[in-house]
Design an enzyme around this catalytic site. Structure first.
Site, PDB file in Angstrom:
ATOM      1  N   GLY A   1     -89.811 -42.815  13.736  1.00 56.16           N
ATOM      2  CA  GLY A   1     -91.024 -43.382  14.325  1.00 56.16           C
ATOM      3  C   GLY A   1     -90.700 -44.319  15.470  1.00 56.16           C
ATOM      4  O   GLY A   1     -90.179 -45.409  15.242  1.00 56.16           O
TER       5      GLY A   1
ATOM      6  N   CYS B   1     -98.376 -34.496   5.299  1.00 59.47           N
ATOM      7  CA  CYS B   1     -98.973 -33.833   6.458  1.00 59.47           C
ATOM      8  C   CYS B   1    -100.434 -34.282   6.573  1.00 59.47           C
ATOM      9  O   CYS B   1    -101.218 -34.116   5.650  1.00 59.47           O
ATOM     10  CB  CYS B   1     -98.926 -32.315   6.332  1.00 59.47           C
ATOM     11  SG  CYS B   1     -99.768 -31.540   7.734  1.00 59.47           S
TER      12      CYS B   1
ATOM     13  N   ASN C   1    -102.697 -33.208   8.793  1.00 57.95           N
ATOM     14  CA  ASN C   1    -103.486 -32.365   9.710  1.00 57.95           C
ATOM     15  C   ASN C   1    -104.023 -31.081   9.102  1.00 57.95           C
ATOM     16  O   ASN C   1    -104.272 -30.118   9.820  1.00 57.95           O
ATOM     17  CB  ASN C   1    -102.625 -32.028  10.945  1.00 57.95           C
ATOM     18  CG  ASN C   1    -102.184 -33.282  11.649  1.00 57.95           C
ATOM     19  OD1 ASN C   1    -102.938 -34.245  11.757  1.00 57.95           O
ATOM     20  ND2 ASN C   1    -100.929 -33.316  12.064  1.00 57.95           N
TER      21      ASN C   1
ATOM     22  N   ASN D   1     -93.908 -40.576   8.469  1.00 61.57           N
ATOM     23  CA  ASN D   1     -94.596 -39.483   9.134  1.00 61.57           C
ATOM     24  C   ASN D   1     -95.562 -40.107  10.136  1.00 61.57           C
ATOM     25  O   ASN D   1     -95.677 -41.340  10.222  1.00 61.57           O
ATOM     26  CB  ASN D   1     -95.357 -38.641   8.095  1.00 61.57           C
ATOM     27  CG  ASN D   1     -95.538 -37.201   8.541  1.00 61.57           C
ATOM     28  OD1 ASN D   1     -95.835 -36.943   9.690  1.00 61.57           O
ATOM     29  ND2 ASN D   1     -95.344 -36.278   7.609  1.00 61.57           N
ATOM     30  N   SER D   2     -96.252 -39.268  10.921  1.00 64.96           N
ATOM     31  CA  SER D   2     -97.181 -39.804  11.928  1.00 64.96           C
ATOM     32  C   SER D   2     -98.261 -40.661  11.254  1.00 64.96           C
ATOM     33  O   SER D   2     -98.561 -40.504  10.073  1.00 64.96           O
ATOM     34  CB  SER D   2     -97.851 -38.649  12.678  1.00 64.96           C
ATOM     35  OG  SER D   2     -98.411 -37.738  11.755  1.00 64.96           O
TER      36      SER D   2
ATOM     37  N   THR E   1     -91.303 -37.634  18.895  1.00 65.09           N
ATOM     38  CA  THR E   1     -91.997 -37.553  20.189  1.00 65.09           C
ATOM     39  C   THR E   1     -91.033 -37.589  21.371  1.00 65.09           C
ATOM     40  O   THR E   1     -91.141 -36.786  22.311  1.00 65.09           O
ATOM     41  CB  THR E   1     -93.004 -38.714  20.295  1.00 65.09           C
ATOM     42  OG1 THR E   1     -93.970 -38.597  19.244  1.00 65.09           O
ATOM     43  CG2 THR E   1     -93.712 -38.710  21.639  1.00 65.09           C
TER      44      THR E   1
ATOM     45  N   GLY F   1     -94.474 -41.794  18.392  1.00 64.28           N
ATOM     46  CA  GLY F   1     -93.983 -42.494  19.573  1.00 64.28           C
ATOM     47  C   GLY F   1     -94.129 -44.003  19.466  1.00 64.28           C
ATOM     48  O   GLY F   1     -94.236 -44.558  18.363  1.00 64.28           O
TER      49      GLY F   1
ATOM     50  N   LYS G   1     -88.593 -27.247  10.514  1.00 65.82           N
ATOM     51  CA  LYS G   1     -90.033 -27.499  10.487  1.00 65.82           C
ATOM     52  C   LYS G   1     -90.515 -27.375   9.046  1.00 65.82           C
ATOM     53  O   LYS G   1     -90.089 -26.466   8.313  1.00 65.82           O
ATOM     54  CB  LYS G   1     -90.760 -26.465  11.358  1.00 65.82           C
ATOM     55  CG  LYS G   1     -92.272 -26.414  11.185  1.00 65.82           C
ATOM     56  CD  LYS G   1     -92.969 -27.693  11.593  1.00 65.82           C
ATOM     57  CE  LYS G   1     -94.467 -27.659  11.268  1.00 65.82           C
ATOM     58  NZ  LYS G   1     -95.090 -28.980  11.540  1.00 65.82           N
TER      59      LYS G   1
ATOM     60  N   ASN H   1    -100.857 -35.335  17.455  1.00 70.54           N
ATOM     61  CA  ASN H   1    -100.721 -33.916  17.129  1.00 70.54           C
ATOM     62  C   ASN H   1    -101.563 -33.565  15.930  1.00 70.54           C
ATOM     63  O   ASN H   1    -101.720 -34.370  15.001  1.00 70.54           O
ATOM     64  CB  ASN H   1     -99.248 -33.564  16.872  1.00 70.54           C
ATOM     65  CG  ASN H   1     -98.883 -33.688  15.399  1.00 70.54           C
ATOM     66  OD1 ASN H   1     -99.126 -32.800  14.593  1.00 70.54           O
ATOM     67  ND2 ASN H   1     -98.322 -34.830  15.047  1.00 70.54           N
TER      68      ASN H   1
END
Ligand SMILES: O=C(O)c1[nH]c(=O)[nH]c(=O)c1Cl
Length: 310
Positions: free
Chosen positions: A248, A129, A131, A193-194, A271, A221, A44, A68
């Protein structure tokens, strides 16, 4: 059918491992990945000190993927460095250490320590990141990336890689590639990344589904597969001599095949792993083997990077 990969002086039995953030925050989770069919392990993303992360609910799965806003919950750099110290490298599964300092100095401090530890693990520096309230994604500020990577390459003499956010414009692919090509010890990029700051709505409750940022979070996802493939293929073309790690939207052997056809050396599962558990690795590998056998491919190099254009 041979699924082996040799890259960066590493030998992997197969190209599949976890995406940072999934099944990798605790030693118990990391050992679940290491003892599964996965070909490697990544931790992580960590900060120098442990972090609790954002308030829950902060993750939600949907029929098309996930959203997320974890907020970088992690056990702190020393926890993962100590795991890397005791990691059984001789068993043949490489270990990658994901670093995501809140500031450049935090990244430099962790990398200085990691360099001094002289461990066989490879750093994946997270530039993406999405978030952390109030924190822009470094990966979208090209000059800041150039400055950060200049200092990172100075304090960390070994090979390293970066986790990139998705880009959506050919000009941005070119600008980021120009930065990345400046650094010879930057040996791989992990795309993607997302997709940051999406919004999932629950119609029944007329509500968002995660608490942080009034419901905004990174998408993963199936939602992100075409964007992930575009980033893999563009950076595969634009970064000669470097490796692309595909991430991804991989739910089966078919998407793993797509990522490798687009140029990925190895691929990460996020995911799908979160939702299915570590059995996803063996399933996806079997599906990939079957697909390759149907197509008459003996090894990954038979089709890697050979996506046809029209
Ligand atoms: O919220 C997170 O912890 C997180 N979530 C993501 O989707 N990507 C990241 O790089 C991180 Cl660090």
């Amino acid at each position: 059918v041979d699924l082996s990969v040799s890259w960066l002086g590493l030998a992997m039995a197969n190209p599949l491992y976890n995406a940072s953030g999934v099944m990798c925050r605790s030693v118990a989770e990391l050992e679940q990945v290491r003892t599964s069919a996965a070909g490697a392990v990544i931790t992580k993303s960590c900060t120098p000190q442990p972090r609790v992360g954002n308030p829950e609910p902060r993750y939600c799965a949907t029929p098309l993927g996930s959203i997320n806003s974890m907020g970088l919950p992690n056990a702190g750099y020393h926890y993962y460095r100590d795991y890397a110290r005791s990691y059984p490298y001789a068993a043949g599964k490489p270990l990658f250490l994901s670093l995501s300092g809140m500031t450049l100095d935090e990244n430099l401090d962790m990398l200085r320590d990691l360099a001094a530890a002289e461990l066989p693990c490879l750093p994946e520096v997270n530039l993406s990141c999405p978030n952390l309230p109030g924190k822009p994604q470094l990966g979208y500020d090209f000059q800041a990336c150039r400055e950060a990577l200049t200092q990172i390459a100075r304090v960390y003499p070994g090979d390293f890689g970066v986790k990139l956010p998705p880009y959506f414009d050919p000009v941005h692919f070119a600008q980021m590639a120009e930065v990345l090509n400046t650094f010879p010890t930057l040996r791989f990029v992990t795309c993607i990344n997302s997709i940051g700051n999406g919004l999932v709505i629950d119609v029944e409750h007329e509500s968002v589904v995660i608490k942080p940022k009034d419901g905004l979070g990174g998408l993963g996802g199936s939602y992100v597969l075409p964007t992930a493939l575009a980033n893999v293929r563009e950076f595969y073309r634009l970064l000669p001599g470097k490796h692309v790690v595909g991430c991804g939207g991989i739910n089966s052997g078919r998407e793993a095949f797509m990522h490798i056809l687009a140029g990925a050396t190895v691929v990460q599962i996020g995911t799908c792993l979160y939702e299915e558990g570590e059995g996803a690795f063996a399933r996806i590998l079997d599906e990939l083997r079957q697909l390759m056998a149907q197509k008459g491919y003996q090894c990954l190099d038979d089709f890697r990077g050979k996506l046809k254009t029209l």
